[in-house]
Design an enzyme around this catalytic site. Sequence first.
Site, PDB file in Angstrom:
ATOM      1  N   ASN A  14       0.833  -1.214   0.000  1.00  0.00           N
ATOM      2  CA  ASN A  14       0.000   0.000   0.000  1.00  0.00           C
ATOM      3  C   ASN A  14       0.864   1.259   0.000  1.00  0.00           C
ATOM      4  OD1 ASN A  14      -3.048  -0.382   0.089  1.00  0.00           O
ATOM      5  ND2 ASN A  14      -2.324  -1.998   1.477  1.00  0.00           N
ATOM      6  N   LEU A  91      -3.167   1.912  18.050  1.00  0.00           N
ATOM      7  CA  LEU A  91      -2.762   3.214  18.576  1.00  0.00           C
ATOM      8  C   LEU A  91      -3.633   3.600  19.768  1.00  0.00           C
ATOM      9  CD1 LEU A  91      -2.301   5.191  15.239  1.00  0.00           C
ATOM     10  CD2 LEU A  91      -0.595   3.905  16.533  1.00  0.00           C
ATOM     11  N   ASN A 105      -6.417   4.838   7.790  1.00  0.00           N
ATOM     12  CA  ASN A 105      -6.036   3.427   7.776  1.00  0.00           C
ATOM     13  C   ASN A 105      -6.754   2.725   6.632  1.00  0.00           C
ATOM     14  OD1 ASN A 105      -4.827   0.986   8.745  1.00  0.00           O
ATOM     15  ND2 ASN A 105      -6.773   0.429   9.688  1.00  0.00           N
ATOM     16  N   HIS A 107      -8.230  -1.055   5.483  1.00  0.00           N
ATOM     17  CA  HIS A 107      -8.586  -2.341   6.085  1.00  0.00           C
ATOM     18  C   HIS A 107      -9.195  -3.249   5.015  1.00  0.00           C
ATOM     19  CE1 HIS A 107      -9.537  -5.074   9.329  1.00  0.00           C
ATOM     20  NE2 HIS A 107     -10.715  -5.262   8.761  1.00  0.00           N
ATOM     21  N   ASP A 139      -9.664   6.092  15.025  1.00  0.00           N
ATOM     22  CA  ASP A 139      -9.977   6.534  16.374  1.00  0.00           C
ATOM     23  C   ASP A 139      -9.418   5.493  17.342  1.00  0.00           C
ATOM     24  OD1 ASP A 139     -11.752   4.425  16.382  1.00  0.00           O
ATOM     25  OD2 ASP A 139     -13.559   5.670  16.258  1.00  0.00           O
ATOM     26  N   VAL A 142     -10.778  -0.419  17.425  1.00  0.00           N
ATOM     27  CA  VAL A 142     -10.139  -1.258  16.406  1.00  0.00           C
ATOM     28  C   VAL A 142     -10.963  -1.155  15.111  1.00  0.00           C
ATOM     29  CG1 VAL A 142      -9.475  -3.613  15.757  1.00  0.00           C
ATOM     30  CG2 VAL A 142      -9.203  -2.839  18.123  1.00  0.00           C
ATOM     31  N   ASP A 143     -10.451  -0.404  14.147  1.00  0.00           N
ATOM     32  CA  ASP A 143     -11.089  -0.249  12.830  1.00  0.00           C
ATOM     33  C   ASP A 143     -12.514   0.299  12.941  1.00  0.00           C
ATOM     34  OD1 ASP A 143      -8.763  -1.354  11.635  1.00  0.00           O
ATOM     35  OD2 ASP A 143      -9.481  -3.363  12.062  1.00  0.00           O
TER      36      ASP A 143
END
Length: 199
Positions: A14, A91, A105, A107, A139, A142-143
């Site tokens: 990516n 994070l 991000n 996913h 945020d 998680v995802d």
Amino acid sequence: MRRVAVLASGRGSNLGALLAAQAEYSSYRVVLVVSNIEGSGALGLARDASVEAVCVPSRGVEREAHERAVVALLASRSIEFVCLAGYMRRLTPTFIDGLERPILNIHPSLLPAFPGMHAQKQALEVGVRWSGATVHFVDAGVDTGPIILQEPVPVAPDDSEETLSLRILDVEHRIYPKALDIVARGAYAILGRTVRLSA
Ligand code: GRF
């Protein structure tokens, strides 16, 4: 031209797509690549592209101290946006609030389905006919952050985790630069949990 850092732990395909698309999208430049893994493909790709590549090792380092070190590095390079691209670290608010910059991000599923690890395997296990790829803001969950772009990918009856992952990866490489361009141009507004795109 917005200054972007990419954080990656692995092979960095990516990252490669974000670098390649810079010719098409003049809104951003990847000026820094950070990895927690020395010898990762991502660091090699960055060096080959003459982009500053820095390893901030995470092994044996207390999580907050590691996050503070990465945030300080990003601030020292005047980074405006951060893209996670296979960065295998969750994070915490130390990073997210400390950075005070948008974090994106990618996913490999149609979120909110199949968050976390092995999204393609999760999709195969429950037999969905469609999966896909999602670019979202990060945020503390998680995802779970607001979704910027998504694209569906069909699941074939004989798909393995590998074949499905490859088909999704093609889409990832297309929508990640597109989403970063939207964010870098400021062509969006966040309304509650949703992202509204403008021209
Ligand atoms: C991608 O599938 C991405 O969606 C996920 O981790 C993988 C990273 O692959 N977050 P690469 O290192 O970019 O090739």
